[in-house]
Scaffold this motif. Structure first.
Motif, PDB file in Angstrom:
ATOM      1  N   VAL A   1     -18.541   4.464  -0.111  1.00 49.50           N
ATOM      2  CA  VAL A   1     -17.676   4.101  -1.239  1.00 49.50           C
ATOM      3  C   VAL A   1     -16.204   4.234  -0.849  1.00 49.50           C
ATOM      4  O   VAL A   1     -15.395   3.337  -1.122  1.00 49.50           O
ATOM      5  CB  VAL A   1     -17.998   4.960  -2.482  1.00 49.50           C
ATOM      6  CG1 VAL A   1     -16.946   4.793  -3.557  1.00 49.50           C
ATOM      7  CG2 VAL A   1     -19.377   4.613  -3.017  1.00 49.50           C
ATOM      8  N   ILE A   2     -15.845   5.324  -0.188  1.00 51.05           N
ATOM      9  CA  ILE A   2     -14.448   5.513   0.240  1.00 51.05           C
ATOM     10  C   ILE A   2     -14.038   4.427   1.223  1.00 51.05           C
ATOM     11  O   ILE A   2     -12.946   3.863   1.128  1.00 51.05           O
ATOM     12  CB  ILE A   2     -14.244   6.920   0.840  1.00 51.05           C
ATOM     13  CG1 ILE A   2     -14.269   7.946  -0.280  1.00 51.05           C
ATOM     14  CG2 ILE A   2     -12.940   7.003   1.606  1.00 51.05           C
ATOM     15  CD1 ILE A   2     -14.103   9.358   0.170  1.00 51.05           C
ATOM     16  N   LEU A   3     -14.912   4.114   2.178  1.00 54.36           N
ATOM     17  CA  LEU A   3     -14.588   3.065   3.152  1.00 54.36           C
ATOM     18  C   LEU A   3     -14.418   1.717   2.471  1.00 54.36           C
ATOM     19  O   LEU A   3     -13.503   0.949   2.805  1.00 54.36           O
ATOM     20  CB  LEU A   3     -15.669   2.992   4.230  1.00 54.36           C
ATOM     21  CG  LEU A   3     -15.671   4.142   5.225  1.00 54.36           C
ATOM     22  CD1 LEU A   3     -16.868   4.034   6.167  1.00 54.36           C
ATOM     23  CD2 LEU A   3     -14.385   4.175   6.015  1.00 54.36           C
ATOM     24  N   LEU A   4     -15.275   1.400   1.511  1.00 56.93           N
ATOM     25  CA  LEU A   4     -15.152   0.138   0.789  1.00 56.93           C
ATOM     26  C   LEU A   4     -13.843   0.064   0.012  1.00 56.93           C
ATOM     27  O   LEU A   4     -13.177  -0.974   0.012  1.00 56.93           O
ATOM     28  CB  LEU A   4     -16.334  -0.056  -0.155  1.00 56.93           C
ATOM     29  CG  LEU A   4     -17.648  -0.468   0.502  1.00 56.93           C
ATOM     30  CD1 LEU A   4     -18.773  -0.488  -0.532  1.00 56.93           C
ATOM     31  CD2 LEU A   4     -17.523  -1.809   1.176  1.00 56.93           C
ATOM     32  N   VAL A   5     -13.476   1.146  -0.641  1.00 58.20           N
ATOM     33  CA  VAL A   5     -12.212   1.169  -1.384  1.00 58.20           C
ATOM     34  C   VAL A   5     -11.037   0.948  -0.435  1.00 58.20           C
ATOM     35  O   VAL A   5     -10.112   0.184  -0.738  1.00 58.20           O
ATOM     36  CB  VAL A   5     -12.069   2.491  -2.165  1.00 58.20           C
ATOM     37  CG1 VAL A   5     -10.661   2.678  -2.695  1.00 58.20           C
ATOM     38  CG2 VAL A   5     -13.081   2.545  -3.298  1.00 58.20           C
ATOM     39  N   LEU A   6     -11.055   1.590   0.720  1.00 59.91           N
ATOM     40  CA  LEU A   6      -9.975   1.418   1.685  1.00 59.91           C
ATOM     41  C   LEU A   6      -9.910  -0.008   2.217  1.00 59.91           C
ATOM     42  O   LEU A   6      -8.824  -0.592   2.327  1.00 59.91           O
ATOM     43  CB  LEU A   6     -10.139   2.409   2.841  1.00 59.91           C
ATOM     44  CG  LEU A   6      -9.887   3.870   2.508  1.00 59.91           C
ATOM     45  CD1 LEU A   6     -10.239   4.754   3.694  1.00 59.91           C
ATOM     46  CD2 LEU A   6      -8.439   4.078   2.103  1.00 59.91           C
ATOM     47  N   VAL A   7     -11.049  -0.590   2.537  1.00 60.89           N
ATOM     48  CA  VAL A   7     -11.075  -1.957   3.062  1.00 60.89           C
ATOM     49  C   VAL A   7     -10.619  -2.941   1.997  1.00 60.89           C
ATOM     50  O   VAL A   7      -9.805  -3.834   2.278  1.00 60.89           O
ATOM     51  CB  VAL A   7     -12.491  -2.310   3.581  1.00 60.89           C
ATOM     52  CG1 VAL A   7     -12.615  -3.793   3.859  1.00 60.89           C
ATOM     53  CG2 VAL A   7     -12.814  -1.497   4.818  1.00 60.89           C
ATOM     54  N   ILE A   8     -11.103  -2.798   0.790  1.00 63.08           N
ATOM     55  CA  ILE A   8     -10.703  -3.711  -0.292  1.00 63.08           C
ATOM     56  C   ILE A   8      -9.213  -3.556  -0.581  1.00 63.08           C
ATOM     57  O   ILE A   8      -8.496  -4.538  -0.783  1.00 63.08           O
ATOM     58  CB  ILE A   8     -11.568  -3.461  -1.549  1.00 63.08           C
ATOM     59  CG1 ILE A   8     -13.002  -3.909  -1.275  1.00 63.08           C
ATOM     60  CG2 ILE A   8     -10.990  -4.183  -2.761  1.00 63.08           C
ATOM     61  CD1 ILE A   8     -13.994  -3.515  -2.340  1.00 63.08           C
ATOM     62  N   GLY A   9      -8.717  -2.308  -0.581  1.00 65.40           N
ATOM     63  CA  GLY A   9      -7.290  -2.078  -0.781  1.00 65.40           C
ATOM     64  C   GLY A   9      -6.458  -2.730   0.311  1.00 65.40           C
ATOM     65  O   GLY A   9      -5.408  -3.314   0.052  1.00 65.40           O
ATOM     66  N   TYR A  10      -6.917  -2.641   1.553  1.00 68.99           N
ATOM     67  CA  TYR A  10      -6.197  -3.252   2.674  1.00 68.99           C
ATOM     68  C   TYR A  10      -6.179  -4.772   2.541  1.00 68.99           C
ATOM     69  O   TYR A  10      -5.149  -5.412   2.756  1.00 68.99           O
ATOM     70  CB  TYR A  10      -6.847  -2.847   3.994  1.00 68.99           C
ATOM     71  CG  TYR A  10      -6.190  -3.467   5.194  1.00 68.99           C
ATOM     72  CD1 TYR A  10      -4.962  -2.994   5.644  1.00 68.99           C
ATOM     73  CD2 TYR A  10      -6.780  -4.513   5.881  1.00 68.99           C
ATOM     74  CE1 TYR A  10      -4.342  -3.555   6.733  1.00 68.99           C
ATOM     75  CE2 TYR A  10      -6.164  -5.097   6.976  1.00 68.99           C
ATOM     76  CZ  TYR A  10      -4.952  -4.604   7.402  1.00 68.99           C
ATOM     77  OH  TYR A  10      -4.332  -5.174   8.478  1.00 68.99           O
ATOM     78  N   ILE A  11      -7.292  -5.356   2.142  1.00 68.81           N
ATOM     79  CA  ILE A  11      -7.356  -6.824   1.972  1.00 68.81           C
ATOM     80  C   ILE A  11      -6.409  -7.266   0.858  1.00 68.81           C
ATOM     81  O   ILE A  11      -5.682  -8.251   1.013  1.00 68.81           O
ATOM     82  CB  ILE A  11      -8.817  -7.257   1.680  1.00 68.81           C
ATOM     83  CG1 ILE A  11      -9.663  -7.047   2.939  1.00 68.81           C
ATOM     84  CG2 ILE A  11      -8.870  -8.702   1.218  1.00 68.81           C
ATOM     85  CD1 ILE A  11     -11.145  -7.239   2.720  1.00 68.81           C
ATOM     86  N   ILE A  12      -6.389  -6.555  -0.250  1.00 74.41           N
ATOM     87  CA  ILE A  12      -5.487  -6.901  -1.358  1.00 74.41           C
ATOM     88  C   ILE A  12      -4.039  -6.772  -0.908  1.00 74.41           C
ATOM     89  O   ILE A  12      -3.206  -7.620  -1.206  1.00 74.41           O
ATOM     90  CB  ILE A  12      -5.783  -6.025  -2.593  1.00 74.41           C
ATOM     91  CG1 ILE A  12      -7.147  -6.408  -3.172  1.00 74.41           C
ATOM     92  CG2 ILE A  12      -4.695  -6.147  -3.637  1.00 74.41           C
ATOM     93  CD1 ILE A  12      -7.642  -5.504  -4.273  1.00 74.41           C
TER      94      ILE A  12
ATOM     95  N   LYS B   1      -2.856  -7.119   2.131  1.00 76.93           N
ATOM     96  CA  LYS B   1      -2.551  -8.227   3.035  1.00 76.93           C
ATOM     97  C   LYS B   1      -2.369  -9.543   2.271  1.00 76.93           C
ATOM     98  O   LYS B   1      -1.554 -10.372   2.654  1.00 76.93           O
ATOM     99  CB  LYS B   1      -3.639  -8.380   4.094  1.00 76.93           C
ATOM    100  CG  LYS B   1      -3.533  -7.382   5.213  1.00 76.93           C
ATOM    101  CD  LYS B   1      -2.235  -7.579   5.937  1.00 76.93           C
ATOM    102  CE  LYS B   1      -2.153  -6.847   7.216  1.00 76.93           C
ATOM    103  NZ  LYS B   1      -0.921  -7.032   7.920  1.00 76.93           N
ATOM    104  N   LEU B   2      -3.122  -9.729   1.213  1.00 71.43           N
ATOM    105  CA  LEU B   2      -3.009 -10.963   0.428  1.00 71.43           C
ATOM    106  C   LEU B   2      -1.681 -11.007  -0.349  1.00 71.43           C
ATOM    107  O   LEU B   2      -1.095 -12.065  -0.514  1.00 71.43           O
ATOM    108  CB  LEU B   2      -4.167 -11.097  -0.536  1.00 71.43           C
ATOM    109  CG  LEU B   2      -5.519 -11.446   0.096  1.00 71.43           C
ATOM    110  CD1 LEU B   2      -6.609 -11.398  -0.963  1.00 71.43           C
ATOM    111  CD2 LEU B   2      -5.469 -12.804   0.764  1.00 71.43           C
ATOM    112  N   LEU B   3      -1.225  -9.856  -0.822  1.00 69.46           N
ATOM    113  CA  LEU B   3      -0.014  -9.820  -1.633  1.00 69.46           C
ATOM    114  C   LEU B   3       1.266  -9.783  -0.799  1.00 69.46           C
ATOM    115  O   LEU B   3       2.300 -10.290  -1.220  1.00 69.46           O
ATOM    116  CB  LEU B   3      -0.042  -8.614  -2.573  1.00 69.46           C
ATOM    117  CG  LEU B   3      -1.121  -8.654  -3.656  1.00 69.46           C
ATOM    118  CD1 LEU B   3      -1.118  -7.360  -4.438  1.00 69.46           C
ATOM    119  CD2 LEU B   3      -0.917  -9.841  -4.567  1.00 69.46           C
ATOM    120  N   PHE B   4       1.214  -9.179   0.383  1.00 70.07           N
ATOM    121  CA  PHE B   4       2.422  -9.028   1.191  1.00 70.07           C
ATOM    122  C   PHE B   4       2.281  -9.772   2.464  1.00 70.07           C
ATOM    123  O   PHE B   4       2.089  -9.681   3.451  1.00 70.07           O
ATOM    124  CB  PHE B   4       2.755  -7.555   1.418  1.00 70.07           C
ATOM    125  CG  PHE B   4       2.982  -6.818   0.131  1.00 70.07           C
ATOM    126  CD1 PHE B   4       4.159  -7.002  -0.594  1.00 70.07           C
ATOM    127  CD2 PHE B   4       2.028  -5.952  -0.380  1.00 70.07           C
ATOM    128  CE1 PHE B   4       4.377  -6.324  -1.786  1.00 70.07           C
ATOM    129  CE2 PHE B   4       2.235  -5.268  -1.560  1.00 70.07           C
ATOM    130  CZ  PHE B   4       3.408  -5.456  -2.263  1.00 70.07           C
TER     131      PHE B   4
END
Length: 70
Positions: free
Chosen positions: A54-65, A67-70
């Motif tokens: 769960v922690i890894l998924l949150v980190l990966v999803i946060g990183y993708i978001i 990258k998409l925004l910035f």
């Protein structure tokens, strides 16, 4: 408790306690560093594999978001 029936968490704690008894000042330095920076092994050991995923998924999803925004 017999070592054959020890869980991995219990074994880690037993080994940590033995290290504290044999080298109290070395363990003090480790404790200071752990308190300042956290300890990934303790975090993962306490959560189990599901919590780690769960922690890894949150980190990966946060990183993708990010990258998409910035």
């Amino acid at each position: 408790m017999d070592s054959r029936n020890e869980t991995p968490e219990e074994k880690r704690e037993r080994l940590r306690q033995e290290e504290l008894k044999s080298n109290p000042f070395g363990a003090f330095g480790d404790g200071v560093n752990r308190a300042q920076h956290g300890n990934l092994a303790d975090l993962v050991g306490g959560l189990g594999w599901k919590g780690t995923v769960v922690i890894l998924l949150v980190l990966v999803i946060g990183y993708i978001i990010y990258k998409l925004l910035f």
